[in-house]
Design an enzyme around this catalytic site. Sequence first.
Site, PDB file in Angstrom:
ATOM      1  N   TYR A 157     -32.642   0.626 -38.865  1.00  0.00           N
ATOM      2  CA  TYR A 157     -33.275   0.778 -40.177  1.00  0.00           C
ATOM      3  C   TYR A 157     -32.222   0.590 -41.262  1.00  0.00           C
ATOM      4  CZ  TYR A 157     -37.140   2.906 -37.561  1.00  0.00           C
ATOM      5  OH  TYR A 157     -38.176   3.149 -36.686  1.00  0.00           O
ATOM      6  N   HIS A 209     -45.787  -5.556 -30.372  1.00  0.00           N
ATOM      7  CA  HIS A 209     -44.954  -4.580 -31.071  1.00  0.00           C
ATOM      8  C   HIS A 209     -45.833  -3.463 -31.657  1.00  0.00           C
ATOM      9  CE1 HIS A 209     -42.024  -3.065 -34.040  1.00  0.00           C
ATOM     10  NE2 HIS A 209     -41.113  -3.626 -33.266  1.00  0.00           N
ATOM     11  N   ASP A 262     -33.318  -4.398 -35.104  1.00  0.00           N
ATOM     12  CA  ASP A 262     -32.282  -4.023 -36.071  1.00  0.00           C
ATOM     13  C   ASP A 262     -32.319  -2.522 -36.314  1.00  0.00           C
ATOM     14  OD1 ASP A 262     -31.155  -6.422 -36.689  1.00  0.00           O
ATOM     15  OD2 ASP A 262     -31.828  -6.481 -38.764  1.00  0.00           O
ATOM     16  N   PHE A 293     -35.872   2.723 -33.081  1.00  0.00           N
ATOM     17  CA  PHE A 293     -37.123   3.353 -33.499  1.00  0.00           C
ATOM     18  C   PHE A 293     -36.944   4.781 -34.020  1.00  0.00           C
ATOM     19  CE2 PHE A 293     -38.745   0.064 -30.562  1.00  0.00           C
ATOM     20  CZ  PHE A 293     -39.645  -0.579 -31.403  1.00  0.00           C
TER      21      PHE A 293
END
Length: 220
Positions: free
Chosen positions: A67, A187, A65, A78
């Site tokens: 932020y 992750h 998603d 990211f």
Amino acid sequence: MDVKIEQSWKDKLHDEFEKSYFKTLTHFIREEYKTLKIFPPANQIFNAFDTCPFNEVKVVIIGQDPYHNIGQANGLCFSVNDGVKVPPSLVNIYKEIHSDLGISIPKSGNLAHWSNQGVLLLNATLTVRAHSAGSHQGKGWEQFTDAVINILSDDCENIVFLLWGSHAHRKGQNIDANKHLVLKSVHPSPLSAHRGFFGNHHFSKTNQYLIEHKKKPINW
């Protein structure tokens, strides 16, 4: 449907833009931007594509998603805007790059310089409501980004796909590993990074593969 996106992607994704799910998605997104606070800004929804044309893609990083807090999302997974505190997962990405390649850890979390070198920073879902993680999941974005990954897998050769975490692993399950390098790990989130993200050497492995296939390595 006339979608404002970089021309090479527009050509590749033309058929996708004409599908009924995408038209339904577009209507939903337009209404959301009219009535609610949505991230990223509307002109940056396709920033990952606009800054990394189709024929220049060398590496694909798959996020989940955007932020969802004010001022963070800029359309690149990211990545955050200059001046915004670097999020924890990106802090760990920077730590691994430093460990792997000896590169100094940047103060900015803006990854536009990766995108400009051929790193497609692709979130599975391209929009989100403010302060509401996952709020635009299941609306059609996942089908669209699946199509993007499939087109890259089918129409290109020797791309590096970096799949971090189970969500990204599922997202990349149809990538042709005979034509591309697929690197997987947990992750980079603080919850999981110590279970195999740190020490994965994905950044040096990526550059080694690119050099072997006569492509310019990434300046991480």
